[in-house]
Design an enzyme around this catalytic site. Structure first.
Site, mmCIF file in Angstrom:
data_model
loop_
_atom_site.group_PDB
_atom_site.id
_atom_site.type_symbol
_atom_site.label_atom_id
_atom_site.label_comp_id
_atom_site.label_asym_id
_atom_site.label_seq_id
_atom_site.Cartn_x
_atom_site.Cartn_y
_atom_site.Cartn_z
ATOM 1 C CB SER A 15 94.272 -57.193 -34.748
ATOM 2 O OG SER A 15 93.872 -57.498 -34.321
ATOM 3 C CE1 TYR A 167 87.783 -47.302 -27.757
ATOM 4 C CE2 TYR A 167 85.755 -47.466 -26.594
ATOM 5 C CZ TYR A 167 86.638 -48.648 -27.324
ATOM 6 O OH TYR A 167 86.070 -49.238 -28.177
#
Ligand SMILES: NC(=O)c1ccc[n+]([C@@H]2O[C@H](COP(=O)([O-])OP(=O)(O)OC[C@H]3O[C@@H](n4cnc5c(N)ncnc54)[C@H](O)[C@@H]3O)[C@@H](O)[C@H]2O)c1
Length: 262
Positions: A15, A167
């Site tokens: 993806s 993150y």
């Protein structure tokens, strides 16, 4: 490092940015080993590409799964006779959350671990297990080069936004690791580079609301658009082909600097 007749190990290759990289390298004569959690998408990509592509199901956050995927990859390398040219650990997730919420509750440790285990430990683990299959190959490239590690950092490594603590920690670590890996792997003729994209079109960012997307576009400098898979894949290709690129994290963001609030 030339692309033709080399194998490229790409996690998250089913993806988004990983997939764009898979297609680009495959179209230039590279062999692509697609490692991904999403078997349906991975098989679909392999069916589309036809030859010189193989899918390996993996959860990069599970050490036994990474080990099994690399063990399955090795016979394919032997069968094709195409040595690894680059490892591109692109599998990644974002799970926003502040360390403390508005009810004074600390974030569950599992949320932090989910992001760190995929974006950081999973990256190190895949590289670690691929290295023994790169360090012993007979160098055929100028300068005795054996391969490249191209990692995916993020603009969050520089100007992370509110709620991106896990993150940013993972992507900052990738950025910090780049020079160390370049130094550690120099003796084998293996380079290490990372790319720090800002906002790119992908499944990950498709989950953002239209409002957030529009606000992001307002802070762009030039070009005033989200990055595309081919912009990213072009940079990966350059990292592979240009032997002087080493130990550096390259921002790929059209000069955009993320503000604290959008
Ligand atoms: N899209 C952006 O704006 C952007 C910006 C900066 C950095 N990045 C980074 O680029 C990389 C690719 O992200 P993307 O935007 O293409 O996202 P994406 O969601 O389109 O693709 C991510 C792929 O990783 C796979 N994956 C997720 N968890 C996995 C796991 N545990 N094991 C194996 N595979 C797993 C998914 O199945 C998916 O195919 C990530 O590392 C991301 O952090 C993306």
């Amino acid at each position: 490092m030339h692309i033709k007749d080399r194998t490229f190990v790409i996690s998250g290759g089913a993806s988004g940015l990983g997939l764009a990289t898979v297609k680009d390298l495959h179209s230039r004569g590279g062999y692509v080993a697609i490692l991904d959690l999403n078997a349906e998408n991975g098989q679909k990509v392999v069916a589309e590409l036809g030859t010189h592509a193989k899918f390996f199901e993996v959860d990069v956050s599970e050490p036994s799964s990474v080990a099994a995927a690399v063990s399955a990859l090795v016979p394919w390398l032997k069968e094709t006779g195409k040595p690894i040219g680059a490892v591109i650990p692109a599998a990644g997730v974002g799970m926003p959350g502040k360390l403390i919420d508005r009810h004074n509750e600390p974030i569950p440790l599992e949320s932090l671990e989910f992001v760190l285990n995929i974006n950081l430990r999973g990256v190190l683990d895949l590289i670690r297990l691929c290295l023994p299959h790169m360090t012993k190959t007979t160098p055929t490239e100028p300068d005795g080069e054996r391969g490249v590690i191209v990692m995916v950092s993020s603009s969050a490594a520089y100007d992370g936004q509110p709620g991106q603590v896990a993150y940013a920690a993972s992507k900052g670590a990738v950025r910090s690791m780049t020079l160390v890996l370049a130094r550690d792997l120099a003796q084998y003729g293996i380079r290490a580079v990372s790319i720090a994209p800002s906002y790119f079109e992908s499944n990950m960012t498709a989950q953002m609301s239209e409002k957030v997307r529009k606000s992001l576009e307002k802070v762009f400098e030039f070009p005033r658009r989200a990055g595309r898979g081919e912009d990213f894949a072009g940079m990966v290709r350059h990292c592979i082909e240009n032997s002087m690129l080493n130990g550096e994290c390259i921002r790929l963001d059209g000069a955009t600097r993320m503000p604290s609030r959008l």
